[in-house]
Scaffold this motif. Structure first.
Motif, short mmCIF file in Angstrom:
data_model
loop_
_atom_site.label_atom_id
_atom_site.label_comp_id
_atom_site.label_asym_id
_atom_site.label_seq_id
_atom_site.Cartn_x
_atom_site.Cartn_y
_atom_site.Cartn_z
N THR A 169 13.73 3.83 8.35
CA THR A 169 13.82 3.79 6.86
C THR A 169 14.92 3.22 6.09
O THR A 169 15.97 3.37 7.00
CB THR A 169 13.39 5.46 6.36
N PHE B 187 12.42 4.85 2.26
CA PHE B 187 11.17 3.80 2.42
C PHE B 187 11.08 3.47 3.59
O PHE B 187 11.94 2.63 4.35
CB PHE B 187 11.81 2.69 1.25
N THR C 155 10.37 1.13 6.85
CA THR C 155 10.47 -0.31 7.14
C THR C 155 9.73 -0.62 8.33
O THR C 155 9.44 -1.77 8.40
CB THR C 155 12.03 -0.54 6.99
N THR D 27 8.55 -4.06 11.97
CA THR D 27 9.03 -4.09 10.67
C THR D 27 8.52 -4.98 9.74
O THR D 27 8.21 -6.23 9.92
CB THR D 27 10.60 -4.64 11.06
N ALA D 28 8.21 -4.43 8.56
CA ALA D 28 7.66 -5.18 7.58
C ALA D 28 8.42 -6.33 6.99
O ALA D 28 9.82 -6.00 6.79
CB ALA D 28 7.37 -4.21 6.42
N ASP E 209 10.65 -8.41 4.85
CA ASP E 209 11.19 -8.17 3.53
C ASP E 209 10.78 -9.14 2.77
O ASP E 209 10.92 -10.46 2.75
CB ASP E 209 12.88 -8.18 3.70
N GLU F 16 6.12 -8.14 2.83
CA GLU F 16 5.34 -6.97 3.15
C GLU F 16 5.69 -5.58 3.07
O GLU F 16 6.95 -5.56 2.82
CB GLU F 16 5.16 -7.18 4.75
N PHE F 17 4.90 -4.72 3.07
CA PHE F 17 5.64 -3.05 3.02
C PHE F 17 4.49 -2.28 3.91
O PHE F 17 3.45 -2.60 3.92
CB PHE F 17 5.76 -2.75 1.65
N TRP F 18 5.09 -1.09 4.43
CA TRP F 18 4.23 -0.27 5.00
C TRP F 18 3.62 0.72 3.86
O TRP F 18 4.43 1.45 3.05
CB TRP F 18 4.99 0.66 5.92
N GLY F 19 2.49 0.60 3.54
CA GLY F 19 1.81 1.44 2.34
C GLY F 19 1.36 2.61 3.24
O GLY F 19 0.78 2.73 4.35
N TRP G 289 -0.62 4.90 7.83
CA TRP G 289 0.27 3.66 7.15
C TRP G 289 -0.59 2.29 7.35
O TRP G 289 -0.96 2.12 8.43
CB TRP G 289 1.44 3.81 8.06
N ILE H 37 2.75 -8.01 -0.09
CA ILE H 37 3.38 -8.09 -1.70
C ILE H 37 2.44 -9.14 -2.07
O ILE H 37 3.05 -10.26 -1.68
CB ILE H 37 4.84 -7.94 -1.32
#
Length: 141
Positions: free
Chosen positions: A84, A92, A94, A100-101, A103, A106-109, A134, A139
């Motif tokens: 995180t 948050f 990561t 790893t999302a 940068d 992407e993101f982990w929803g 998750w 994005i």
């Protein structure tokens, strides 16, 4: 007394005892399992490559909620290597399961029972019976 002064039967007994002791020591130092073949170290490298490939392909991860536990605490139990930025309520996520999302892309929803969470993982107190999920999300730009 040296072995040259021992009688022949005494020398035979001493030699036999020494031989049995040597065999016993050698047997005790060996494993019952054969030594790994040279390919065993190659497969260890292959396992690492397979783990990396699997991490690249993971896009979802889920687990059950537990009364009073945050989604973040449960994630760290399920995946101690999760990463995180920030801590606690401001964390948050990561990285999950080595993925790893990317940068800015992407993101982990975080989802609870199929619905996107309205709070972060460190703030979301879960309940028994909930499905925490998750999903790696793109994005929108």
């Amino acid at each position: 007394m040296t072995t040259s002064t021992l009688s022949l039967p005494a020398r035979l007994i001493a030699a036999t005892a020494a031989g049995l002791l040597s065999v016993g020591l050698l047997a005790g130092c060996s494993d019952d399992e054969p030594a790994p073949a040279p390919s065993a170290s190659a497969s260890a490298g292959s396992d690492a490559a397979a783990d990396e490939h699997m991490a690249e392909n993971i896009t979802e991860f889920s687990y059950a909620g537990q009364d009073g536990e945050t989604a973040l605490d449960l994630l760290l139990v399920q995946d101690p290597e999760a990463q995180t930025t920030g801590e606690g309520e401001m964390a948050f996520v990561t990285t999950i399961k080595g993925r790893t999302a990317e940068d800015g892309k992407e993101f982990w929803g975080l989802y609870v029972d199929g619905e996107m969470a309205e709070v972060g993982a460190g703030s979301l107190v879960t309940e028994d019976g909930q499905q925490i999920q998750w999903k790696l999300e793109a994005i929108d730009q």
